[in-house]
Design a protein around this motif. Structure first.
Motif, PDB file in Angstrom:
ATOM      1  N   LEU A  37     -98.893   6.561  17.615  1.00  0.00           N
ATOM      2  CA  LEU A  37     -98.176   5.648  17.860  1.00  0.00           C
ATOM      3  C   LEU A  37     -96.653   5.363  17.877  1.00  0.00           C
ATOM      4  CD1 LEU A  37    -101.548   3.157  19.199  1.00  0.00           C
ATOM      5  CD2 LEU A  37    -100.535   4.691  20.806  1.00  0.00           C
ATOM      6  N   SER A  38     -96.595   4.840  16.539  1.00  0.00           N
ATOM      7  CA  SER A  38     -94.991   4.733  16.178  1.00  0.00           C
ATOM      8  C   SER A  38     -94.114   6.045  16.752  1.00  0.00           C
ATOM      9  CB  SER A  38     -95.664   4.718  15.078  1.00  0.00           C
ATOM     10  OG  SER A  38     -94.148   4.092  14.633  1.00  0.00           O
ATOM     11  N   ARG A  39     -94.916   7.298  16.355  1.00  0.00           N
ATOM     12  CA  ARG A  39     -93.732   8.018  16.652  1.00  0.00           C
ATOM     13  C   ARG A  39     -93.586   8.407  17.883  1.00  0.00           C
ATOM     14  NH1 ARG A  39     -96.909  10.801  13.140  1.00  0.00           N
ATOM     15  NH2 ARG A  39     -98.217  12.133  14.419  1.00  0.00           N
ATOM     16  N   LEU A  40     -94.352   8.650  18.767  1.00  0.00           N
ATOM     17  CA  LEU A  40     -94.823   8.301  20.354  1.00  0.00           C
ATOM     18  C   LEU A  40     -93.920   6.867  21.143  1.00  0.00           C
ATOM     19  CD1 LEU A  40     -97.961   8.972  21.484  1.00  0.00           C
ATOM     20  CD2 LEU A  40     -95.918  10.399  21.476  1.00  0.00           C
ATOM     21  N   ARG A  41     -94.046   5.881  20.454  1.00  0.00           N
ATOM     22  CA  ARG A  41     -92.769   4.497  21.155  1.00  0.00           C
ATOM     23  C   ARG A  41     -91.226   4.758  20.477  1.00  0.00           C
ATOM     24  NH1 ARG A  41     -90.939   0.927  18.114  1.00  0.00           N
ATOM     25  NH2 ARG A  41     -92.519   1.054  16.338  1.00  0.00           N
ATOM     26  N   ARG A  42     -91.365   4.638  19.288  1.00  0.00           N
ATOM     27  CA  ARG A  42     -89.745   5.522  18.662  1.00  0.00           C
ATOM     28  C   ARG A  42     -89.403   6.667  19.799  1.00  0.00           C
ATOM     29  NH1 ARG A  42     -90.026   6.878  13.241  1.00  0.00           N
ATOM     30  NH2 ARG A  42     -91.970   7.012  13.325  1.00  0.00           N
ATOM     31  N   GLY A  43     -89.893   7.962  20.146  1.00  0.00           N
ATOM     32  CA  GLY A  43     -89.704   8.806  21.234  1.00  0.00           C
ATOM     33  C   GLY A  43     -89.231  10.025  20.628  1.00  0.00           C
ATOM     34  N   VAL A  44     -89.679  10.189  19.155  1.00  0.00           N
ATOM     35  CA  VAL A  44     -89.857  11.196  18.245  1.00  0.00           C
ATOM     36  C   VAL A  44     -90.637  12.226  18.336  1.00  0.00           C
ATOM     37  CG1 VAL A  44     -89.309  11.396  15.885  1.00  0.00           C
ATOM     38  CG2 VAL A  44     -89.092   9.228  16.363  1.00  0.00           C
ATOM     39  N   ALA A  45     -91.334  11.793  19.142  1.00  0.00           N
ATOM     40  CA  ALA A  45     -92.678  12.443  19.331  1.00  0.00           C
ATOM     41  C   ALA A  45     -92.859  13.016  20.625  1.00  0.00           C
ATOM     42  CB  ALA A  45     -94.188  12.684  18.544  1.00  0.00           C
ATOM     43  N   LYS A  46     -93.698  13.878  20.990  1.00  0.00           N
ATOM     44  CA  LYS A  46     -94.061  13.845  22.527  1.00  0.00           C
ATOM     45  C   LYS A  46     -95.983  14.070  23.068  1.00  0.00           C
ATOM     46  CE  LYS A  46     -90.415  17.599  24.080  1.00  0.00           C
ATOM     47  NZ  LYS A  46     -90.081  19.219  25.000  1.00  0.00           N
ATOM     48  N   PRO A  47     -95.958  13.278  23.366  1.00  0.00           N
ATOM     49  CA  PRO A  47     -97.366  12.597  23.796  1.00  0.00           C
ATOM     50  C   PRO A  47     -98.538  14.066  24.196  1.00  0.00           C
ATOM     51  CG  PRO A  47     -96.272  11.681  25.353  1.00  0.00           C
ATOM     52  CD  PRO A  47     -95.324  12.274  24.774  1.00  0.00           C
ATOM     53  N   ALA A  48     -99.602  14.649  23.614  1.00  0.00           N
ATOM     54  CA  ALA A  48    -100.311  15.770  24.323  1.00  0.00           C
ATOM     55  C   ALA A  48    -100.996  14.818  25.218  1.00  0.00           C
ATOM     56  CB  ALA A  48    -101.255  16.091  23.018  1.00  0.00           C
ATOM     57  N   SER A  49    -101.263  16.285  25.813  1.00  0.00           N
ATOM     58  CA  SER A  49    -101.742  16.183  26.953  1.00  0.00           C
ATOM     59  C   SER A  49    -103.192  15.232  26.760  1.00  0.00           C
ATOM     60  CB  SER A  49    -102.795  16.905  28.346  1.00  0.00           C
ATOM     61  OG  SER A  49    -103.400  17.308  27.390  1.00  0.00           O
ATOM     62  N   GLU A  50    -103.533  15.585  25.632  1.00  0.00           N
ATOM     63  CA  GLU A  50    -104.876  14.611  25.715  1.00  0.00           C
ATOM     64  C   GLU A  50    -104.815  13.306  24.933  1.00  0.00           C
ATOM     65  OE1 GLU A  50    -103.885  17.000  23.801  1.00  0.00           O
ATOM     66  OE2 GLU A  50    -105.800  18.989  24.065  1.00  0.00           O
ATOM     67  N   THR A  51    -104.112  12.588  24.719  1.00  0.00           N
ATOM     68  CA  THR A  51    -103.251  11.633  24.314  1.00  0.00           C
ATOM     69  C   THR A  51    -102.741  10.520  25.463  1.00  0.00           C
ATOM     70  OG1 THR A  51    -102.084  12.731  22.362  1.00  0.00           O
ATOM     71  CG2 THR A  51    -100.919  10.265  23.284  1.00  0.00           C
ATOM     72  N   LEU A  52    -102.396  11.543  26.308  1.00  0.00           N
ATOM     73  CA  LEU A  52    -101.989  10.768  27.640  1.00  0.00           C
ATOM     74  C   LEU A  52    -102.922  10.650  28.344  1.00  0.00           C
ATOM     75  CD1 LEU A  52     -98.965  12.851  28.264  1.00  0.00           C
ATOM     76  CD2 LEU A  52     -98.977  10.608  27.865  1.00  0.00           C
ATOM     77  N   LEU A  53    -104.333  11.097  28.335  1.00  0.00           N
ATOM     78  CA  LEU A  53    -105.356  11.350  29.379  1.00  0.00           C
ATOM     79  C   LEU A  53    -106.042   9.953  28.876  1.00  0.00           C
ATOM     80  CD1 LEU A  53    -107.209  11.852  31.394  1.00  0.00           C
ATOM     81  CD2 LEU A  53    -108.439  13.432  29.701  1.00  0.00           C
ATOM     82  N   VAL A  54    -105.991   9.609  27.613  1.00  0.00           N
ATOM     83  CA  VAL A  54    -106.288   8.387  26.897  1.00  0.00           C
ATOM     84  C   VAL A  54    -106.275   7.131  27.297  1.00  0.00           C
ATOM     85  CG1 VAL A  54    -107.494   7.465  24.554  1.00  0.00           C
ATOM     86  CG2 VAL A  54    -107.361   9.722  24.705  1.00  0.00           C
ATOM     87  N   LEU A  55    -104.732   7.264  26.954  1.00  0.00           N
ATOM     88  CA  LEU A  55    -103.872   6.896  27.515  1.00  0.00           C
ATOM     89  C   LEU A  55    -104.116   5.728  28.744  1.00  0.00           C
ATOM     90  CD1 LEU A  55    -100.784   6.521  25.207  1.00  0.00           C
ATOM     91  CD2 LEU A  55    -102.352   4.688  24.605  1.00  0.00           C
ATOM     92  N   SER A  56    -104.395   7.114  29.267  1.00  0.00           N
ATOM     93  CA  SER A  56    -104.371   6.547  30.984  1.00  0.00           C
ATOM     94  C   SER A  56    -105.620   5.601  30.865  1.00  0.00           C
ATOM     95  CB  SER A  56    -104.500   7.489  31.651  1.00  0.00           C
ATOM     96  OG  SER A  56    -104.370   6.890  33.338  1.00  0.00           O
ATOM     97  N   GLN A  57    -106.768   6.468  30.804  1.00  0.00           N
ATOM     98  CA  GLN A  57    -108.150   5.379  31.342  1.00  0.00           C
ATOM     99  C   GLN A  57    -108.595   4.452  30.513  1.00  0.00           C
ATOM    100  OE1 GLN A  57    -110.366   8.735  29.461  1.00  0.00           O
ATOM    101  NE2 GLN A  57    -110.715   9.735  31.473  1.00  0.00           N
ATOM    102  N   ALA A  58    -107.637   4.116  28.967  1.00  0.00           N
ATOM    103  CA  ALA A  58    -107.977   2.507  28.568  1.00  0.00           C
ATOM    104  C   ALA A  58    -107.241   1.495  28.844  1.00  0.00           C
ATOM    105  CB  ALA A  58    -107.225   2.272  26.998  1.00  0.00           C
ATOM    106  N   TYR A  59    -105.650   2.054  29.806  1.00  0.00           N
ATOM    107  CA  TYR A  59    -105.018   0.549  30.567  1.00  0.00           C
ATOM    108  C   TYR A  59    -104.223   1.030  31.657  1.00  0.00           C
ATOM    109  CZ  TYR A  59    -104.414  -0.804  25.284  1.00  0.00           C
ATOM    110  OH  TYR A  59    -104.202  -0.527  23.963  1.00  0.00           O
TER     111      TYR A  59
END
Length: 106
Positions: A37-59
């Motif tokens: 989450l920290s790497r994604l927040r800072r823009g250092v990493a690109k989110p994987a499709s699974e990560t996007l799906l989990v975040l989408s469903q959670a929020y």
């Protein structure tokens, strides 16, 4: 290759509205590690499709809401977990790379 990153501001705003005001709280709700989450927040990493799906469903956000498409979103993010991709680093033919070095002979 398309250049994209997580819209972390929207994620943090939405998570905060649901009571998750820290990466720890988001990690606890989603099962995504705080370091990812920290790497994604800072823009250092690109989110994987699974990560996007989990975040989408959670929020309750769409995957499209969570990603920012742009040719100018910052420095090119290299693939590989240490270099910025939140998916595991892979070796030849998609097999996991070993972090062990080959033995040296004297």
């Amino acid at each position: 290759m398309a250049n994209y990153r997580l819209r972390s501001g929207l994620l943090l705003e939405t998570a905060s509205a649901q009571g998750d005001r820290s990466c720890y709280a988001i990690a606890k709700r989603t099962g995504i590690s705080e370091s990812t989450l920290s790497r994604l927040r800072r823009g250092v990493a690109k989110p994987a499709s699974e990560t996007l799906l989990v975040l989408s469903q959670a929020y309750g956000l769409s995957i499209d809401d969570l990603i920012e498409h742009s040719a100018a979103v910052g420095p090119e993010v290299q693939s590989g977990s240490a270099a910025g991709n939140d998916e595991a680093t892979r070796g030849p033919a998609g097999s996991p790379q070993s972090s062990k070095s080959a033995p040296t002979h004297k």
